[in-house]
Design an enzyme around this catalytic site. Sequence first.
Site, PDB file in Angstrom:
ATOM      1  N   GLU A 163       9.663   5.363   5.102  1.00 32.38           N
ATOM      2  CA  GLU A 163       9.017   6.645   5.556  1.00 32.38           C
ATOM      3  C   GLU A 163       8.974   6.911   6.634  1.00 32.38           C
ATOM      4  O   GLU A 163       7.453   5.678   7.043  1.00 32.38           O
ATOM      5  CB  GLU A 163       8.419   7.556   4.377  1.00 32.38           C
TER       6      GLU A 163
ATOM      7  N   CYS B 175       3.093   7.962  11.719  1.00 37.98           N
ATOM      8  CA  CYS B 175       2.672   6.951  11.073  1.00 37.98           C
ATOM      9  C   CYS B 175       3.491   6.441  10.705  1.00 37.98           C
ATOM     10  O   CYS B 175       4.417   6.675  10.326  1.00 37.98           O
ATOM     11  CB  CYS B 175       1.722   7.837   9.890  1.00 37.98           C
TER      12      CYS B 175
ATOM     13  N   CYS C 184       5.518  -3.379   0.093  1.00 36.08           N
ATOM     14  CA  CYS C 184       4.593  -3.797   0.401  1.00 36.08           C
ATOM     15  C   CYS C 184       4.336  -4.631  -1.046  1.00 36.08           C
ATOM     16  O   CYS C 184       4.265  -4.519  -1.942  1.00 36.08           O
ATOM     17  CB  CYS C 184       3.395  -2.654   0.435  1.00 36.08           C
TER      18      CYS C 184
ATOM     19  N   CYS D 286      -2.676  -3.026  -3.846  1.00 39.10           N
ATOM     20  CA  CYS D 286      -4.245  -2.865  -3.760  1.00 39.10           C
ATOM     21  C   CYS D 286      -4.091  -1.723  -5.167  1.00 39.10           C
ATOM     22  O   CYS D 286      -2.615  -0.651  -4.423  1.00 39.10           O
ATOM     23  CB  CYS D 286      -4.135  -2.238  -2.310  1.00 39.10           C
TER      24      CYS D 286
ATOM     25  N   CYS E   1      -2.962   2.652  -3.943  1.00 36.87           N
ATOM     26  CA  CYS E   1      -2.041   2.393  -3.015  1.00 36.87           C
ATOM     27  C   CYS E   1      -0.784   3.259  -3.893  1.00 36.87           C
ATOM     28  O   CYS E   1      -0.388   1.729  -4.439  1.00 36.87           O
ATOM     29  CB  CYS E   1      -1.625   2.017  -1.964  1.00 36.87           C
TER      30      CYS E   1
ATOM     31  N   GLY F   7       3.554  -0.255   3.984  1.00 33.82           N
ATOM     32  CA  GLY F   7       3.502  -2.767   4.612  1.00 33.82           C
ATOM     33  C   GLY F   7       2.798  -2.337   4.979  1.00 33.82           C
ATOM     34  O   GLY F   7       1.515  -2.147   5.663  1.00 33.82           O
ATOM     35  N   GLU F   8       2.572  -4.114   5.086  1.00 35.75           N
ATOM     36  CA  GLU F   8       1.391  -5.208   5.989  1.00 35.75           C
ATOM     37  C   GLU F   8       1.905  -5.445   6.913  1.00 35.75           C
ATOM     38  O   GLU F   8       2.769  -6.024   7.189  1.00 35.75           O
ATOM     39  CB  GLU F   8       1.176  -5.557   4.695  1.00 35.75           C
TER      40      GLU F   8
ATOM     41  N   SER G 215      -8.661  -2.029   6.487  1.00 38.76           N
ATOM     42  CA  SER G 215      -9.085  -1.437   5.336  1.00 38.76           C
ATOM     43  C   SER G 215      -9.648  -1.917   4.409  1.00 38.76           C
ATOM     44  O   SER G 215      -9.635  -2.388   3.699  1.00 38.76           O
ATOM     45  CB  SER G 215      -7.747  -1.126   4.239  1.00 38.76           C
TER      46      SER G 215
ATOM     47  N   HIS H 295     -12.648  -0.699   2.134  1.00 43.94           N
ATOM     48  CA  HIS H 295     -12.832  -0.115   0.592  1.00 43.94           C
ATOM     49  C   HIS H 295     -13.868  -0.290   0.323  1.00 43.94           C
ATOM     50  O   HIS H 295     -14.000  -0.197  -1.309  1.00 43.94           O
ATOM     51  CB  HIS H 295     -11.212  -0.640   0.297  1.00 43.94           C
TER      52      HIS H 295
ATOM     53  N   ASN I  80      -6.301   9.911  -2.329  1.00 42.53           N
ATOM     54  CA  ASN I  80      -5.277  10.992  -2.818  1.00 42.53           C
ATOM     55  C   ASN I  80      -4.383  10.699  -4.158  1.00 42.53           C
ATOM     56  O   ASN I  80      -4.053   9.029  -4.016  1.00 42.53           O
ATOM     57  CB  ASN I  80      -4.471  10.798  -0.953  1.00 42.53           C
TER      58      ASN I  80
ATOM     59  N   CYS J  60      -2.398   9.603   3.340  1.00 43.61           N
ATOM     60  CA  CYS J  60      -2.139   7.932   2.845  1.00 43.61           C
ATOM     61  C   CYS J  60      -2.504   7.784   1.039  1.00 43.61           C
ATOM     62  O   CYS J  60      -2.445   8.436   0.622  1.00 43.61           O
ATOM     63  CB  CYS J  60      -4.075   7.441   3.344  1.00 43.61           C
TER      64      CYS J  60
END
Length: 365
Positions: free
Chosen positions: A93, A106, A113, A117, A120, A168-169, A222, A224, A299, A342
Site C-alpha cells: 500500500e 508514504c 515486515c 513490533c 504494528c 516494511g523496514e 521509531s 517508542h 492506531n 500509521c
Amino acid sequence: MDSRANLIGLDRDELKAAVAALGEPGFRARQLWHWLYARGETDFARMTTLSKGFRAALVAHHVIARPAIAHHQKSADGTQKWLLRLGDASAVEAVHIPEEDRGTLCVSSQVGCTLTCRFCHTGTQRLVRNLEAGEIVGQIMLARDAFGEWPAPAEGRKLTNIVMMGMGEPLYNYDNVAKALRVAMDPEGLALSKRKITLSTAGVVPMIRRVGAELGVMLAVSLHAVTDELRDRIVPLNKKYPIADLLRACRDYPTLRNARRITFEYVMLKGVNDSPADARALVKLIAGIPAKVNLIPFNAWPGAPFECASDEAIERFAKVVMAAGYPSPVRTPRGRDILAACGQLKSASEKARAKDRLAAQAGAA
Ligand code: SAH
C-alpha cells in the site's frame, strides 16, 4: 508473460547499458531518462525526440511499468490509499496525505515486515519480500500520474514530500531503497530534494551510518520506549540493537542543527509508555541531539493488544518534551477511516487477497 524488461527503477548507469545494448549512443540514455522521470511518459511512441528505429527497439525489448492499482480509497479527510498489485500477485500500500502547504506520500519498502513490533499491524502479515527499486520508485510515479504532475508544476504541487514509512523496514532492503531514492532525487528527473525525503527505521544501527553518508536524507527513528526492557518487548529489533547503540548512531548522523533534526517517533500506548516519568527519561536519553519528537496516537486494528493513550496523557507527555526544548507535535491520525494511518497498513491488502481467492474459487467452480 511479458519477458520485456521494465525500465523503471534502473539507475543512470543501468539505463545507459540498456540503451547501449540496443546500439544507441550515450546521449540517448539521457533523453530517455528525461522522458521517463521528468515527463512521466509511459508510451515509447510519444517519445518524439527519439528516432523511430530506437523507439521500435525499445518497444521490442522494454516496458515502462508502474505497480498495478488493485484498489483505491479516499478518506473523508482527503487521505488516499492505493493497494498495489505487484508482478508476483503480492501487494503493498501507498498513502498520500494532503496538508495545506504540502502533500506527503508514504511509500512502502517491503511486502509485509519481519520486525513484528507488537503495536504494528503490518508485522502480523505473513508474506514478506523486499520490493525492487522499480516497485518503490513506481509508487512515487503513480502518485504523480494520479495528480497529473508531469512535469511537476513549480507551485501548488500535491506531491512534495516522501516518507519511507509505509510497509516494511527500509533498512532491511537498503540497496533497493537507496537506488530508488537516488532515482527520486535526480535533479533531471523526479527531482525530490533530500530535505523532503524522510527515511524511517526501527533502528537497524549499522545501516543508519550508510544512510547518512550515502543518501543524506532526513532520518526518523521509531523509538517508542525509553528502557531496553520495554523496547525489547514492543520493538524486538531492540534485542539486536539496544537503545544506547541506536542513540549513538543518531548522534553521529550528519545533521545541521535545527535545519536537520532527527525525528523520534513515539507511539502513545495507554499505561505502557505514556507517563510523565517516561517523558522525562526520553528527554534525558536524547539530550544534545537536534531532534523533534513525533507523538503518534496509537492506531488500533482488529485484535491489537494495546489501547491509545488518553488525550490528557499525550498532552502531559508533550508538555514535558516541549519544556526540554524539543518540538513535540502530536501526529493527527489521517485516513483512519480507510485504515491508512500509521501501523494500519495490511488489512486491506489481506482482505483483497482473500476476496481474490474466493473469486478464483468461484471461477474454478
Ligand atoms: N519499519 C520502519 C518504517 C515504518 S514507519 C519503522 O519502524 O520506522 C511506520 C511508523 O508507524 C513507525 O514509527 C511505527 O512504529 C509506527 N506505528 C506502527 N504501528 C502503529 C500503530 N498501530 N499506531 C501508530 N503508529 C504505529
